[in-house]
Design a protein around this motif. Structure first.
Motif, PDB file in Angstrom:
ATOM      1  N   HIS A 246     -30.834 -44.003   7.249  1.00 38.97           N
ATOM      2  CA  HIS A 246     -30.309 -42.641   7.381  1.00 38.97           C
ATOM      3  C   HIS A 246     -28.907 -42.480   6.797  1.00 38.97           C
ATOM      4  O   HIS A 246     -28.477 -41.365   6.521  1.00 38.97           O
ATOM      5  CB  HIS A 246     -30.287 -42.250   8.862  1.00 38.97           C
ATOM      6  N   TRP A 294     -33.368 -30.675  17.971  1.00 37.60           N
ATOM      7  CA  TRP A 294     -32.765 -31.998  17.974  1.00 37.60           C
ATOM      8  C   TRP A 294     -31.293 -31.893  18.334  1.00 37.60           C
ATOM      9  O   TRP A 294     -30.639 -30.892  18.051  1.00 37.60           O
ATOM     10  CB  TRP A 294     -32.913 -32.652  16.594  1.00 37.60           C
ATOM     11  N   ASN A 345     -29.540 -28.680  16.508  1.00 37.26           N
ATOM     12  CA  ASN A 345     -30.182 -27.975  15.411  1.00 37.26           C
ATOM     13  C   ASN A 345     -31.660 -27.830  15.737  1.00 37.26           C
ATOM     14  O   ASN A 345     -32.213 -28.605  16.512  1.00 37.26           O
ATOM     15  CB  ASN A 345     -29.993 -28.728  14.092  1.00 37.26           C
ATOM     16  N   THR A 347     -34.185 -28.417  13.883  1.00 39.52           N
ATOM     17  CA  THR A 347     -35.050 -29.413  13.256  1.00 39.52           C
ATOM     18  C   THR A 347     -34.337 -30.753  13.118  1.00 39.52           C
ATOM     19  O   THR A 347     -33.105 -30.830  13.154  1.00 39.52           O
ATOM     20  CB  THR A 347     -35.495 -28.965  11.851  1.00 39.52           C
ATOM     21  N   PHE A 348     -35.146 -31.810  12.926  1.00 37.28           N
ATOM     22  CA  PHE A 348     -34.564 -33.128  12.674  1.00 37.28           C
ATOM     23  C   PHE A 348     -33.774 -33.120  11.377  1.00 37.28           C
ATOM     24  O   PHE A 348     -32.654 -33.657  11.310  1.00 37.28           O
ATOM     25  CB  PHE A 348     -35.666 -34.189  12.596  1.00 37.28           C
ATOM     26  N   ASP A 349     -34.341 -32.530  10.319  1.00 31.67           N
ATOM     27  CA  ASP A 349     -33.640 -32.503   9.031  1.00 31.67           C
ATOM     28  C   ASP A 349     -32.298 -31.795   9.153  1.00 31.67           C
ATOM     29  O   ASP A 349     -31.301 -32.221   8.547  1.00 31.67           O
ATOM     30  CB  ASP A 349     -34.502 -31.814   7.969  1.00 31.67           C
ATOM     31  N   GLY A 350     -32.270 -30.716   9.960  1.00 30.95           N
ATOM     32  CA  GLY A 350     -31.015 -29.997  10.140  1.00 30.95           C
ATOM     33  C   GLY A 350     -29.988 -30.838  10.891  1.00 30.95           C
ATOM     34  O   GLY A 350     -28.800 -30.869  10.528  1.00 30.95           O
ATOM     35  N   LEU A 352     -29.885 -34.121  11.045  1.00 32.43           N
ATOM     36  CA  LEU A 352     -29.481 -35.214  10.158  1.00 32.43           C
ATOM     37  C   LEU A 352     -28.468 -34.730   9.130  1.00 32.43           C
ATOM     38  O   LEU A 352     -27.476 -35.423   8.832  1.00 32.43           O
ATOM     39  CB  LEU A 352     -30.708 -35.803   9.473  1.00 32.43           C
ATOM     40  N   GLU A 353     -28.687 -33.532   8.610  1.00 31.57           N
ATOM     41  CA  GLU A 353     -27.740 -32.972   7.635  1.00 31.57           C
ATOM     42  C   GLU A 353     -26.387 -32.713   8.286  1.00 31.57           C
ATOM     43  O   GLU A 353     -25.336 -32.926   7.668  1.00 31.57           O
ATOM     44  CB  GLU A 353     -28.312 -31.685   7.048  1.00 31.57           C
ATOM     45  N   LYS A 356     -24.665 -36.108   8.478  1.00 34.03           N
ATOM     46  CA  LYS A 356     -24.192 -36.565   7.177  1.00 34.03           C
ATOM     47  C   LYS A 356     -22.972 -35.780   6.715  1.00 34.03           C
ATOM     48  O   LYS A 356     -22.022 -36.350   6.154  1.00 34.03           O
ATOM     49  CB  LYS A 356     -25.324 -36.446   6.143  1.00 34.03           C
TER      50      LYS A 356
END
Length: 361
Positions: A246, A294, A345, A347-350, A352-353, A356
């Motif tokens: 990640h 998430w 967020n 979503t998971f992608d959100g 994670l972003e 980062k």
């Protein structure tokens, strides 16, 4: 006066069938030799330490049906199989008192807190109890891990309280009045009032209430560490092993759900030699379980600290929903706490972003 044993309640429900199988598998001669046993302690004013010590003993197969004698008669006490918190002797086999002038026993060399009768009984008998609960041999690493954990997180505080050891320096004024709401104070309140005399039977009945209070609390604590805390360790190990998936520097951990990760993370960092500040995990992502979305949580500087290794960006703090998505430039924003230690967020992608982006801000 002899009393019937305390029902083992929560822990007993979990272990009763296993204990029964253990006892039934023994030969009649062995059962005759080991049961019924007698536990002795003092009568009069009672405290949290001997109340818990008696309960811990009764969680063990050899003492689960033991009667209890509360007395200060030395001859009567010597008729018992084990004596706690009275007699002025500690030998680690039959006598478990800590009041004698020469007593200086601690849980291990790591600790300075002298043991009370609760600590003494825990030190000698908890490995067998934990082994039974885990269905693993006493030599199993998990038994030792739990043995150390429960002492540090629960038993030591009782030892310190009974031995009059302050948690803070005497010149540090408390920030507020706690009202004395502690387990030892609750046990103390079960003693007869000074102006309400009771006979020995009444006093013994109150002691049983105190023992049940302490024992059920201990059992819940132990069962939490066995059934929830310990299994989480494997998930933290797995997340650490996958952390470079990640982030190239391994600063983001991901869990499928919220688990008790802090203790394990700090322990594993030491075990694995993760010491470089730039290489330590800074953010933890986890699903909210039954709720959609998430969370992103900052790793604190220490297990019990409110200070984060790297808080979420200041411009995100206290912002929610569409406003958060706009200020962060990341769709699906839910919130970021005003102190910056946690956010969310959709979503998971959100999430994670967010992690980062926060790494470089």
């Amino acid at each position: 006066m002899f009393l019937r044993r305390i029902p083992s309640t929560i822990f007993g429900i979990i272990t009763r069938s296993r204990l029964s199988r253990t006892i039934m598998s023994e030969s009649p001669a062995k059962r005759l030799k080991t049961s019924p046993r007698k536990i002795g302690t003092h009568n009069g004013h009672f405290h949290a330490d001997e109340a818990l010590a008696v309960y811990i003993l009764r969680l063990l197969p050899e003492y689960q049906d033991a009667s209890l004698l509360r007395s200060r008669d030395p001859a009567a006490l010597e008729e018992c199989d084990i004596i706690v918190d009275v007699s002025g002797v500690y030998d680690g086999t039959k006598h478990f008192d800590h009041h004698q002038r020469t007593f200086a026993e601690t849980f291990s060399a790591e600790y300075k807190t002298k043991l009370s009768s609760a600590g003494l009984i825990y030190k000698h008998f908890a490995p067998a109890l934990i082994s039974l609960r885990l269905n693993q041999p006493v030599s199993h690493p998990s038994v030792e891990l739990l043995y150390q954990k429960v002492y540090k997180e629960f038993i030591e505080a009782l030892d310190a309280n009974d031995n009059g050891i302050n948690a803070y320096p005497a010149d540090v004024a408390p920030a507020f009045n706690t009202g004395g709401i502690t387990l030892p104070s609750m046990v103390g309140a079960l003693n007869p009032n000074w102006n309400t005399p009771v006979d020995q039977a009444g006093e013994d009945a109150l002691f049983l209430q105190a023992s049940k209070l302490m024992g059920e609390t201990f059992a819940r604590k132990l069962d939490y560490y066995i059934s929830a805390w310990l299994p989480a360790r494997d998930f933290v190990v797995d997340a650490i092993n996958k952390r470079f998936e990640h982030d190239k520097d391994g600063r983001i951990l991901v869990f499928a759900s919220s688990i008790p990760w802090k203790d394990h993370l700090f322990t594993l960092e030491k075990e694995l030699g993760i010491t470089e500040e730039g290489n330590k995990p800074l953010y933890v992502l986890y699903s909210e379980g039954s709720k959609p979305g998430w969370r992103i949580q900052c790793v604190p500087v220490s297990k019990d600290s409110f200070e984060s290794r790297k808080p979420l960006p200041d411009v995100w703090r206290g912002v929610r929903d569409d406003a958060l998505s706009e200020v962060s430039g990341i769709p699906g924003g839910v919130f970021v706490h005003a102190s910056g230690f946690i956010g969310g967020n959709k979503t998971f992608d959100g999430a994670l972003e967010m992690a980062k982006k926060a790494l470089v801000m």
